[in-house]
Design a protein around this motif. Structure first.
Motif, PDB file in Angstrom:
ATOM      1  N   GLY A   1       0.785  -1.222   0.000  1.00 39.92           N
ATOM      2  CA  GLY A   1       0.000   0.000   0.000  1.00 39.92           C
ATOM      3  C   GLY A   1       0.818   1.274   0.000  1.00 39.92           C
ATOM      4  O   GLY A   1       1.725   1.453  -0.816  1.00 39.92           O
ATOM      5  N   ALA A   2       0.531   2.166   0.934  1.00 37.26           N
ATOM      6  CA  ALA A   2       1.195   3.463   0.981  1.00 37.26           C
ATOM      7  C   ALA A   2       2.681   3.350   1.301  1.00 37.26           C
ATOM      8  O   ALA A   2       3.446   4.292   1.072  1.00 37.26           O
ATOM      9  CB  ALA A   2       0.514   4.356   2.023  1.00 37.26           C
ATOM     10  N   GLY A   3       3.107   2.199   1.809  1.00 42.37           N
ATOM     11  CA  GLY A   3       4.525   1.992   2.097  1.00 42.37           C
ATOM     12  C   GLY A   3       5.321   1.494   0.907  1.00 42.37           C
ATOM     13  O   GLY A   3       6.549   1.327   1.008  1.00 42.37           O
ATOM     14  N   PHE A   4       4.664   1.295  -0.227  1.00 40.34           N
ATOM     15  CA  PHE A   4       5.331   0.702  -1.389  1.00 40.34           C
ATOM     16  C   PHE A   4       6.536   1.501  -1.883  1.00 40.34           C
ATOM     17  O   PHE A   4       7.546   0.906  -2.263  1.00 40.34           O
ATOM     18  CB  PHE A   4       4.325   0.507  -2.520  1.00 40.34           C
ATOM     19  CG  PHE A   4       4.924  -0.095  -3.773  1.00 40.34           C
ATOM     20  CD1 PHE A   4       5.452  -1.375  -3.758  1.00 40.34           C
ATOM     21  CD2 PHE A   4       4.963   0.627  -4.958  1.00 40.34           C
ATOM     22  CE1 PHE A   4       6.007  -1.933  -4.894  1.00 40.34           C
ATOM     23  CE2 PHE A   4       5.518   0.085  -6.092  1.00 40.34           C
ATOM     24  CZ  PHE A   4       6.046  -1.202  -6.066  1.00 40.34           C
ATOM     25  N   PRO A   5       6.507   2.843  -1.913  1.00 37.54           N
ATOM     26  CA  PRO A   5       7.689   3.576  -2.394  1.00 37.54           C
ATOM     27  C   PRO A   5       8.974   3.224  -1.643  1.00 37.54           C
ATOM     28  O   PRO A   5      10.066   3.289  -2.209  1.00 37.54           O
ATOM     29  CB  PRO A   5       7.299   5.040  -2.180  1.00 37.54           C
ATOM     30  CG  PRO A   5       5.808   5.044  -2.275  1.00 37.54           C
ATOM     31  CD  PRO A   5       5.391   3.758  -1.639  1.00 37.54           C
TER      32      PRO A   5
ATOM     33  N   SER B   1       6.373   7.384  -7.306  1.00 40.41           N
ATOM     34  CA  SER B   1       5.317   6.567  -6.696  1.00 40.41           C
ATOM     35  C   SER B   1       4.798   7.229  -5.421  1.00 40.41           C
ATOM     36  O   SER B   1       3.593   7.180  -5.125  1.00 40.41           O
ATOM     37  CB  SER B   1       5.840   5.155  -6.390  1.00 40.41           C
ATOM     38  OG  SER B   1       6.952   5.187  -5.517  1.00 40.41           O
ATOM     39  N   TRP B   2       5.691   7.895  -4.653  1.00 45.55           N
ATOM     40  CA  TRP B   2       5.271   8.642  -3.464  1.00 45.55           C
ATOM     41  C   TRP B   2       4.348   9.800  -3.858  1.00 45.55           C
ATOM     42  O   TRP B   2       3.322  10.044  -3.203  1.00 45.55           O
ATOM     43  CB  TRP B   2       6.506   9.167  -2.735  1.00 45.55           C
ATOM     44  CG  TRP B   2       6.211  10.174  -1.663  1.00 45.55           C
ATOM     45  CD1 TRP B   2       5.714   9.926  -0.409  1.00 45.55           C
ATOM     46  CD2 TRP B   2       6.386  11.598  -1.751  1.00 45.55           C
ATOM     47  NE1 TRP B   2       5.569  11.106   0.288  1.00 45.55           N
ATOM     48  CE2 TRP B   2       5.975  12.149  -0.509  1.00 45.55           C
ATOM     49  CE3 TRP B   2       6.858  12.445  -2.748  1.00 45.55           C
ATOM     50  CZ2 TRP B   2       6.018  13.514  -0.254  1.00 45.55           C
ATOM     51  CZ3 TRP B   2       6.903  13.809  -2.496  1.00 45.55           C
ATOM     52  CH2 TRP B   2       6.487  14.335  -1.261  1.00 45.55           C
ATOM     53  N   ALA B   3       4.697  10.505  -4.934  1.00 46.67           N
ATOM     54  CA  ALA B   3       3.858  11.613  -5.395  1.00 46.67           C
ATOM     55  C   ALA B   3       2.492  11.105  -5.850  1.00 46.67           C
ATOM     56  O   ALA B   3       1.456  11.741  -5.576  1.00 46.67           O
ATOM     57  CB  ALA B   3       4.553  12.357  -6.539  1.00 46.67           C
ATOM     58  N   LEU B   4       2.465   9.962  -6.533  1.00 47.78           N
ATOM     59  CA  LEU B   4       1.200   9.392  -7.006  1.00 47.78           C
ATOM     60  C   LEU B   4       0.302   9.036  -5.830  1.00 47.78           C
ATOM     61  O   LEU B   4      -0.907   9.317  -5.846  1.00 47.78           O
ATOM     62  CB  LEU B   4       1.492   8.147  -7.856  1.00 47.78           C
ATOM     63  CG  LEU B   4       0.308   7.549  -8.626  1.00 47.78           C
ATOM     64  CD1 LEU B   4      -0.168   8.504  -9.718  1.00 47.78           C
ATOM     65  CD2 LEU B   4       0.717   6.214  -9.259  1.00 47.78           C
ATOM     66  N   ILE B   5       0.895   8.442  -4.798  1.00 46.05           N
ATOM     67  CA  ILE B   5       0.121   8.098  -3.598  1.00 46.05           C
ATOM     68  C   ILE B   5      -0.356   9.370  -2.895  1.00 46.05           C
ATOM     69  O   ILE B   5      -1.500   9.448  -2.414  1.00 46.05           O
ATOM     70  CB  ILE B   5       0.972   7.236  -2.642  1.00 46.05           C
ATOM     71  CG1 ILE B   5       1.235   5.868  -3.283  1.00 46.05           C
ATOM     72  CG2 ILE B   5       0.282   7.065  -1.287  1.00 46.05           C
ATOM     73  CD1 ILE B   5       2.238   5.017  -2.528  1.00 46.05           C
ATOM     74  N   SER B   6       0.502  10.381  -2.860  1.00 43.01           N
ATOM     75  CA  SER B   6       0.130  11.652  -2.224  1.00 43.01           C
ATOM     76  C   SER B   6      -1.083  12.280  -2.896  1.00 43.01           C
ATOM     77  O   SER B   6      -1.925  12.907  -2.237  1.00 43.01           O
ATOM     78  CB  SER B   6       1.305  12.635  -2.281  1.00 43.01           C
ATOM     79  OG  SER B   6       2.407  12.174  -1.521  1.00 43.01           O
TER      80      SER B   6
ATOM     81  N   SER C   1      -4.934   6.748   2.996  1.00 38.65           N
ATOM     82  CA  SER C   1      -6.061   5.910   3.418  1.00 38.65           C
ATOM     83  C   SER C   1      -6.892   5.394   2.248  1.00 38.65           C
ATOM     84  O   SER C   1      -7.646   4.433   2.395  1.00 38.65           O
ATOM     85  CB  SER C   1      -6.964   6.686   4.389  1.00 38.65           C
ATOM     86  OG  SER C   1      -7.593   7.774   3.727  1.00 38.65           O
ATOM     87  N   LYS C   2      -6.761   6.033   1.093  1.00 34.52           N
ATOM     88  CA  LYS C   2      -7.598   5.662  -0.048  1.00 34.52           C
ATOM     89  C   LYS C   2      -6.828   4.959  -1.173  1.00 34.52           C
ATOM     90  O   LYS C   2      -7.438   4.436  -2.098  1.00 34.52           O
ATOM     91  CB  LYS C   2      -8.264   6.919  -0.634  1.00 34.52           C
ATOM     92  CG  LYS C   2      -9.156   7.668   0.336  1.00 34.52           C
ATOM     93  CD  LYS C   2      -9.712   8.928  -0.311  1.00 34.52           C
ATOM     94  CE  LYS C   2     -10.570   9.726   0.655  1.00 34.52           C
ATOM     95  NZ  LYS C   2     -11.063  10.982   0.034  1.00 34.52           N
ATOM     96  N   ILE C   3      -5.492   4.974  -1.110  1.00 33.70           N
ATOM     97  CA  ILE C   3      -4.710   4.544  -2.265  1.00 33.70           C
ATOM     98  C   ILE C   3      -4.906   3.066  -2.607  1.00 33.70           C
ATOM     99  O   ILE C   3      -4.968   2.708  -3.777  1.00 33.70           O
ATOM    100  CB  ILE C   3      -3.203   4.858  -2.052  1.00 33.70           C
ATOM    101  CG1 ILE C   3      -2.424   4.561  -3.323  1.00 33.70           C
ATOM    102  CG2 ILE C   3      -2.644   4.082  -0.878  1.00 33.70           C
ATOM    103  CD1 ILE C   3      -2.846   5.334  -4.531  1.00 33.70           C
ATOM    104  N   VAL C   4      -5.017   2.203  -1.611  1.00 31.50           N
ATOM    105  CA  VAL C   4      -5.158   0.773  -1.904  1.00 31.50           C
ATOM    106  C   VAL C   4      -6.463   0.499  -2.635  1.00 31.50           C
ATOM    107  O   VAL C   4      -6.493  -0.200  -3.655  1.00 31.50           O
ATOM    108  CB  VAL C   4      -5.062  -0.076  -0.624  1.00 31.50           C
ATOM    109  CG1 VAL C   4      -5.378  -1.546  -0.936  1.00 31.50           C
ATOM    110  CG2 VAL C   4      -3.674   0.038  -0.007  1.00 31.50           C
ATOM    111  N   LYS C   5      -7.567   1.049  -2.126  1.00 29.54           N
ATOM    112  CA  LYS C   5      -8.863   0.830  -2.778  1.00 29.54           C
ATOM    113  C   LYS C   5      -8.883   1.444  -4.177  1.00 29.54           C
ATOM    114  O   LYS C   5      -9.382   0.834  -5.134  1.00 29.54           O
ATOM    115  CB  LYS C   5      -9.989   1.427  -1.935  1.00 29.54           C
ATOM    116  CG  LYS C   5     -11.381   1.111  -2.497  1.00 29.54           C
ATOM    117  CD  LYS C   5     -12.472   1.676  -1.609  1.00 29.54           C
ATOM    118  CE  LYS C   5     -13.850   1.177  -2.075  1.00 29.54           C
ATOM    119  NZ  LYS C   5     -14.103   1.399  -3.508  1.00 29.54           N
ATOM    120  N   THR C   6      -8.329   2.652  -4.304  1.00 31.45           N
ATOM    121  CA  THR C   6      -8.308   3.315  -5.609  1.00 31.45           C
ATOM    122  C   THR C   6      -7.477   2.531  -6.612  1.00 31.45           C
ATOM    123  O   THR C   6      -7.878   2.338  -7.770  1.00 31.45           O
ATOM    124  CB  THR C   6      -7.745   4.743  -5.479  1.00 31.45           C
ATOM    125  OG1 THR C   6      -8.530   5.477  -4.544  1.00 31.45           O
ATOM    126  CG2 THR C   6      -7.767   5.456  -6.821  1.00 31.45           C
ATOM    127  N   ALA C   7      -6.304   2.066  -6.185  1.00 26.11           N
ATOM    128  CA  ALA C   7      -5.439   1.296  -7.082  1.00 26.11           C
ATOM    129  C   ALA C   7      -6.056  -0.050  -7.427  1.00 26.11           C
ATOM    130  O   ALA C   7      -5.881  -0.565  -8.541  1.00 26.11           O
ATOM    131  CB  ALA C   7      -4.069   1.094  -6.433  1.00 26.11           C
TER     132      ALA C   7
END
Length: 487
Positions: free
Chosen positions: A64-68, A270-275, A280-286
């Motif tokens: 998830g958000a830790g991927f970068p 990838s950090w900018a994309l998640i930002s 909290s929403k990135i996993v569901k959105t991706a």
């Protein structure tokens, strides 16, 4: 490249061939500097293609958000590998990357096994990306009202262009890759800058990249797998040794520069994309919109024009990736053929272009067969054709990196050198430990990558083992020819 430069390079290659006793037709010609090789390698990494493809996948099924952060971890481990790899470079006088290094340290049988495994890994990855570019072109043209057609038709058109460019002088491919790479990196950096300077999305800038709980959330092993897959090709700097200007200096510089550029670009983008979406929403959105995540974010921050530019450059990024891997594969075929491990006719350079033209065609035939099989069997181009072949490549490349690390350690244990203890032992050993951890994580998660099929995952490992086992067999059968053709 100007005609005078080609003539001068040809004369230099001929003189070098005469000095080493190697026929000129068995040596490639080129005048590549650090920048040219970096373009080849970074283009193979497909920066825009990774941000639009593996990154959403890594977020969804990884951490998830830790991927970068996985890109940072991968960069550190690969830089440790590169320390030993580049330290050994002056002692390896032939092109061939994995093959040449292992051959120099562990002997011809191990070298050939490594060469066959590397060739198989790169061939499958080159073929895999056609499963992305076909649907990519169809989607791009569809946005302009062009009726949809089967993905493999577009893939075959791209295939024909790649084989043509692979037949020609490396300088032509280099110029094509330079233009495409600059364009794709520029648009992503513009998007990154707009996201960052606007303060990110509704949740602000992401903190997942520095939060241990986020980095270790979900399945970090799968995250590492996608991160490593995104780096594949960086070690190919050594494949261009015969075509490099002052290779003992050019190859190490190109290797370090490529790794740093790739790692920083992936982690930051990838950090900018998640930002832009929010932790909290990135996993569901991706998960729900992985295929359009990049274009959706681009449309929000750069408008419709930016979205169309991204769509075009996404396709050209994939093309650049395929072309780079085709150049790498062709040179593996060329090197193995010049050393009698494959039909020696494939190891002759083109008289005018100095290119591995026959090797390029042979590699194209294999990739073409894989492409036709994928189309004929009705495999889904992304979820099956690309994913299965890419899974094979990820296992093969990490395994090859580990074996090459062992070769570096063994070589310096047997040969006295002025290199420091850090460069010849400590850094390569630390890199090897990291690569072993990566390999274990990848093997544990391989069934997930290939659609949950344990038999398919086992089959991938078996094929790689057979490729390695072929090395000693060919070494024994072609022992006389191999000794006659080795530098």
């Amino acid at each position: 490249m100007a005609i005078d430069d080609q003539t001068a390079t040809s004369a230099t290659a001929t003189a070098a061939a005469a000095a080493t006793g190697t026929p000129a037709r068995s040596r490639l010609r080129g005048n590549l500097g650090v920048a040219s090789i970096v373009f080849m390698v970074v283009a193979a990494a497909s920066p825009l293609g990774v941000i639009g493809g593996p990154v959403p996948l890594g977020i969804t099924v990884g951490n998830g958000a830790g991927f970068p952060a996985t890109f940072i971890i991968a960069t550190v481990v690969l830089l440790l590998f590169a320390v030993g790899f580049t330290t050994m470079t002056p002692h390896v006088k032939s092109a061939g990357a994995f093959y040449s290094y292992v051959d120099r340290s562990l002997g011809r049988a191990a070298g050939l096994g490594t060469g066959f495994a590397a060739l198989l890994s790169y061939l499958t990855l080159e073929a895999a990306v056609f499963g992305l570019i076909g649907p990519g072109i169809d989607s791009l043209l569809g946005s302009y009202g062009v009726p949809s057609i089967p993905w493999w038709i577009y893939a075959l058109v791209a295939f024909a262009v790649v084989v043509f460019l692979g037949y020609r002088n490396i300088a032509l491919s280099g110029r094509v890759l330079a233009v495409l790479l600059i364009a794709e990196v520029a648009i992503v950096l513009v998007l990154d800058a707009v996201i960052v300077f606007s303060g990110g999305g509704p949740e602000g800038l992401s903190t997942g990249i520095v939060t241990p709980s986020a980095i270790l959330s979900g399945a970090p092993g799968i995250g590492i797998l996608f991160a490593i897959l995104s780096f594949i090709g960086f070690e190919a700097t050594a494949v261009f040794r015969d075509e490099a200007r002052d290779p003992d200096r050019t190859i190490p510089r190109a290797t370090y520069l490529s790794l740093v550029l790739i790692g920083v670009f992936y982690a930051f983008s990838s950090w900018a994309l998640i930002s832009a979406v929010g932790d909290s929403k990135i996993v569901k959105t991706a998960t729900d919109n992985g295929g359009t995540l990049l274009s959706d974010v681009t449309q929000r921050y750069l408008g419709t024009v930016g979205e169309h530019i991204i769509q075009v450059l996404f396709v050209t990024s994939l093309f650049a990736c395929i072309l780079s891997f085709h150049n790498i594969v062709s040179r593996y075929v060329f090197t193995l053929s010049a050393r009698a491990a494959l039909p020696q006719r494939l190891g002759h350079a083109h008289g005018r272009f100095g290119s591995p033209h026959r090797a390029s065609i042979a590699a194209g035939v294999v990739v073409g067969v894989l492409l036709v099989v994928g189309a004929a069997t009705g495999l889904d181009p992304i979820n099956q054709y690309y994913t299965w072949l890419a899974g094979f490549s990820s296992v093969g490349i990490v395994l090859l990196l580990g074996i090459t690390s062992v070769a570096v350690l063994v070589f310096f244990a047997r040969n006295r050198t002025a290199a420091s203890l850090w460069r010849r032992a400590i850094a390569p050993a630390l890199g090897l430990v990291g690569l072993i951890v990566f390999l274990v994580l990848i093997l544990q998660n391989l069934p997930t990558l290939v659609g949950g099929s344990v038999p398919l995952a086992v089959g991938i490992v078996v094929l790689l083992v057979l490729a390695f086992a072929l090395g000693p067999v060919v070494a024994r059968l072609r022992a006389t020819a191999g000794r006659a053709t080795d530098d």
